[in-house]
Design a protein around this motif. Structure first.
Motif, PDB file in Angstrom:
ATOM      1  N   ILE A   1      61.324  45.878  52.726  1.00 55.74           N
ATOM      2  CA  ILE A   1      60.313  46.462  53.614  1.00 55.74           C
ATOM      3  C   ILE A   1      60.015  47.906  53.204  1.00 55.74           C
ATOM      4  N   ARG A   2      61.053  48.658  52.863  1.00 53.55           N
ATOM      5  CA  ARG A   2      60.840  50.049  52.439  1.00 53.55           C
ATOM      6  C   ARG A   2      59.904  50.110  51.230  1.00 53.55           C
ATOM      7  N   ARG A   3      60.163  49.272  50.256  1.00 53.19           N
ATOM      8  CA  ARG A   3      59.339  49.277  49.050  1.00 53.19           C
ATOM      9  C   ARG A   3      57.914  48.808  49.351  1.00 53.19           C
ATOM     10  N   TRP A   4      57.784  47.763  50.168  1.00 52.88           N
ATOM     11  CA  TRP A   4      56.448  47.255  50.478  1.00 52.88           C
ATOM     12  C   TRP A   4      55.613  48.305  51.198  1.00 52.88           C
ATOM     13  N   HIS A   5      56.249  49.077  52.064  1.00 55.93           N
ATOM     14  CA  HIS A   5      55.532  50.090  52.824  1.00 55.93           C
ATOM     15  C   HIS A   5      55.120  51.282  51.960  1.00 55.93           C
ATOM     16  N   LEU A   6      55.666  51.401  50.768  1.00 53.42           N
ATOM     17  CA  LEU A   6      55.201  52.429  49.847  1.00 53.42           C
ATOM     18  C   LEU A   6      53.807  52.111  49.314  1.00 53.42           C
ATOM     19  N   LEU A   7      53.428  50.833  49.430  1.00 57.42           N
ATOM     20  CA  LEU A   7      52.143  50.373  48.902  1.00 57.42           C
ATOM     21  C   LEU A   7      51.171  49.923  49.983  1.00 57.42           C
TER      22      LEU A   7
ATOM     23  N   GLU B   1      38.498  61.868  30.371  1.00 54.01           N
ATOM     24  CA  GLU B   1      39.854  61.905  29.814  1.00 54.01           C
ATOM     25  C   GLU B   1      40.926  61.947  30.900  1.00 54.01           C
ATOM     26  N   HIS B   2      40.625  62.624  32.011  1.00 48.21           N
ATOM     27  CA  HIS B   2      41.610  62.769  33.081  1.00 48.21           C
ATOM     28  C   HIS B   2      42.008  61.431  33.694  1.00 48.21           C
ATOM     29  N   ARG B   3      41.147  60.406  33.541  1.00 48.63           N
ATOM     30  CA  ARG B   3      41.465  59.112  34.141  1.00 48.63           C
ATOM     31  C   ARG B   3      42.612  58.413  33.428  1.00 48.63           C
ATOM     32  N   ARG B   4      42.852  58.749  32.180  1.00 46.47           N
ATOM     33  CA  ARG B   4      43.993  58.164  31.484  1.00 46.47           C
ATOM     34  C   ARG B   4      45.287  58.561  32.191  1.00 46.47           C
ATOM     35  N   ALA B   5      45.337  59.799  32.669  1.00 42.70           N
ATOM     36  CA  ALA B   5      46.519  60.258  33.414  1.00 42.70           C
ATOM     37  C   ALA B   5      46.639  59.519  34.742  1.00 42.70           C
ATOM     38  N   TRP B   6      45.503  59.190  35.372  1.00 44.78           N
ATOM     39  CA  TRP B   6      45.548  58.393  36.606  1.00 44.78           C
ATOM     40  C   TRP B   6      46.270  57.075  36.361  1.00 44.78           C
ATOM     41  N   VAL B   7      45.848  56.382  35.300  1.00 45.21           N
ATOM     42  CA  VAL B   7      46.408  55.064  35.009  1.00 45.21           C
ATOM     43  C   VAL B   7      47.896  55.176  34.718  1.00 45.21           C
ATOM     44  N   GLU B   8      48.259  56.124  33.878  1.00 40.09           N
ATOM     45  CA  GLU B   8      49.663  56.288  33.498  1.00 40.09           C
ATOM     46  C   GLU B   8      50.528  56.621  34.709  1.00 40.09           C
ATOM     47  N   LYS B   9      50.082  57.551  35.523  1.00 37.18           N
ATOM     48  CA  LYS B   9      50.848  57.962  36.704  1.00 37.18           C
ATOM     49  C   LYS B   9      51.037  56.793  37.672  1.00 37.18           C
ATOM     50  N   ARG B  10      49.958  56.047  37.923  1.00 35.83           N
ATOM     51  CA  ARG B  10      50.049  54.920  38.858  1.00 35.83           C
ATOM     52  C   ARG B  10      50.942  53.819  38.316  1.00 35.83           C
ATOM     53  N   LEU B  11      50.834  53.532  37.033  1.00 39.90           N
ATOM     54  CA  LEU B  11      51.647  52.490  36.419  1.00 39.90           C
ATOM     55  C   LEU B  11      53.132  52.821  36.526  1.00 39.90           C
ATOM     56  N   LEU B  12      53.507  54.054  36.230  1.00 37.39           N
ATOM     57  CA  LEU B  12      54.912  54.446  36.287  1.00 37.39           C
ATOM     58  C   LEU B  12      55.418  54.453  37.730  1.00 37.39           C
ATOM     59  N   PHE B  13      54.543  54.814  38.670  1.00 38.74           N
ATOM     60  CA  PHE B  13      54.928  54.746  40.082  1.00 38.74           C
ATOM     61  C   PHE B  13      55.195  53.301  40.508  1.00 38.74           C
ATOM     62  N   LEU B  14      54.310  52.391  40.127  1.00 37.40           N
ATOM     63  CA  LEU B  14      54.476  50.988  40.510  1.00 37.40           C
ATOM     64  C   LEU B  14      55.763  50.402  39.927  1.00 37.40           C
ATOM     65  N   ALA B  15      56.141  50.857  38.739  1.00 39.61           N
ATOM     66  CA  ALA B  15      57.385  50.372  38.136  1.00 39.61           C
ATOM     67  C   ALA B  15      58.600  50.789  38.963  1.00 39.61           C
ATOM     68  N   SER B  16      58.484  51.890  39.700  1.00 38.16           N
ATOM     69  CA  SER B  16      59.591  52.334  40.550  1.00 38.16           C
ATOM     70  C   SER B  16      59.650  51.566  41.870  1.00 38.16           C
ATOM     71  N   VAL B  17      58.576  50.840  42.193  1.00 41.56           N
ATOM     72  CA  VAL B  17      58.519  50.084  43.444  1.00 41.56           C
ATOM     73  C   VAL B  17      58.801  48.610  43.202  1.00 41.56           C
ATOM     74  N   PHE B  18      58.168  48.032  42.205  1.00 44.43           N
ATOM     75  CA  PHE B  18      58.335  46.610  41.890  1.00 44.43           C
ATOM     76  C   PHE B  18      59.631  46.369  41.121  1.00 44.43           C
ATOM     77  N   ALA B  19      60.094  45.128  41.145  1.00 45.30           N
ATOM     78  CA  ALA B  19      61.222  44.705  40.314  1.00 45.30           C
ATOM     79  C   ALA B  19      60.668  44.244  38.961  1.00 45.30           C
ATOM     80  N   ILE B  20      59.905  45.136  38.352  1.00 44.14           N
ATOM     81  CA  ILE B  20      59.266  44.871  37.069  1.00 44.14           C
ATOM     82  C   ILE B  20      59.405  46.126  36.219  1.00 44.14           C
ATOM     83  N   ASP B  21      60.006  45.982  35.040  1.00 45.73           N
ATOM     84  CA  ASP B  21      60.212  47.110  34.143  1.00 45.73           C
ATOM     85  C   ASP B  21      59.074  47.202  33.133  1.00 45.73           C
ATOM     86  N   ILE B  22      58.796  48.432  32.688  1.00 43.43           N
ATOM     87  CA  ILE B  22      57.778  48.668  31.669  1.00 43.43           C
ATOM     88  C   ILE B  22      58.465  48.813  30.319  1.00 43.43           C
ATOM     89  N   CYS B  23      58.103  47.947  29.383  1.00 43.32           N
ATOM     90  CA  CYS B  23      58.638  48.028  28.020  1.00 43.32           C
ATOM     91  C   CYS B  23      57.752  48.897  27.139  1.00 43.32           C
TER      92      CYS B  23
END
Length: 326
Positions: free
Chosen positions: A92-98, A41-63
């Motif tokens: 460069i700042r955003r790319w270096h976050l990943l 069950e804890h892995r669902r939180a992994w996916v959610e946390k990573r997805l929301l983090f990536l949305a803050s880095v990429f120019a891609i919004d989550i609907c």
């Protein structure tokens, strides 16, 4: 035969896409494995946390998103205009976050001087980084690789965790977008995992309802900006309250132990979309069953077909039945 990704993504037609990643192993990605009794069950939180983090880095919004036991759904909006507005420093700042980047990008990020030739080379690299930061494939790749590494580490094994490719559907009009968001938000209810939207853990609808109770909207998700009007801000062109009420009514219709129906006061969005309650219920329960590479009205599907050089688009008949005005 799988289609090349370039034949599935067409920003000329739409910035909105529905993506699905499915686990390749017999054991569940998340939840409890009925065979071994082990809980993931804890892995669902992994996916959610990573997805929301990536949305803050990429120019891609989550609907919308829903993390299920052996697959994930996410509805994304590509914001190429925002990516194009970023400075070289910001890219460069955003790319270096990943990623580590190159030696030149690291030197530039630290403020170290570069020669003219090095700057020209770095600008070419930044152009590639910028394109990747609004590329759905790169976002999904980072999400899936990160979760696979963590799961493999926990399971003390190697090999594939996900299917080879994620599935994507282009959402060509508002009816397709809103219906797909509802389909994703109602996934746990259809699967009998949860009873109501507000108790559906690791979903966008739960996050939105909890924020709405406080009179807010989640910062990590694309905003609802109210009904259509001039000078619309960026966001989903409907009321968040109307959407949540519609999802709640639809959820009651889906549940077998509830005699639910969509009340007229909850159907303002359907009226705007020109959909009947029957069309809406079919879309929100059988979305993936009827549509494949793209979803939208017949005219939009024909345009998408031309731009992506498809010989044919599956789902044209269902588009006439489910996405034409009732």
């Amino acid at each position: 035969m799988p289609q090349p990704r370039k034949n599935q993504i067409s920003l000329i037609d739409t910035p909105y896409y529905h993506c699905v990643s499915r686990c390749v192993r017999r054991s569940f990605l998340c939840g409890e494995d009925s065979f071994t009794g082990q809980s993931f069950e804890h892995r669902r939180a992994w996916v959610e946390k990573r997805l929301l983090f990536l949305a803050s880095v990429f120019a891609i919004d989550i609907c919308a998103y829903a993390v299920m036991s052996n697959h994930t759904h996410v509805v994304l909006c590509v914001d190429k205009e925002t990516a194009d507005s970023w400075s070289m420093t910001e890219v460069i700042r955003r790319w270096h976050l990943l990623y580590q980047g190159t030696l030149l990008s690291q030197q530039y990020h630290k403020g170290e001087p570069l020669s003219d030739a090095e700057l020209v080379s770095l600008e070419q690299t930044v152009t590639i980084y910028r394109q990747r930061l609004y590329d759905i494939s790169w976002l999904m790749r980072n999400l899936n690789e990160h979760i696979a590494r963590e799961a493999n580490k926990e399971d003390d094994c190697t090999g594939r965790f996900w299917e080879g490719r994620f599935k994507s559907q282009a959402l060509l009009d508002e009816s397709a977008l809103v219906a797909c968001m509802a389909y994703v938000d109602l996934n746990p209810i259809r699967a009998n995992i949860d009873c109501t939207p507000e108790t559906s853990r690791h979903t966008s609808i739960q996050r939105r309802i909890h924020a709405l109770i406080k009179g807010e909207q989640p910062r990590t998700l694309m905003r609802f900006v109210g009904n259509h009007k001039k000078d619309m801000p960026k966001g989903i062109a409907y009321s968040l309250i109307d959407y949540c009420e519609l999802i709640e009514s639809t959820g009651k219709c889906i549940r077998q132990d509830k005699a639910g129906h969509i009340k007229p006061q909850h159907s303002s969005i359907l009226n705007s979309l020109g959909l009947s309650a029957e069309q809406w219920l079919t879309l929100t329960t059988e979305f993936e069953l009827h549509f494949y590479t793209a979803v939208g009205n017949e005219h939009m599907l024909q345009q998408f077909k031309q731009h992506t050089k498809h010989q044919r688009i599956r789902g044209m008949v269902k588009a006439r039945a489910l996405l034409q005005h009732a």
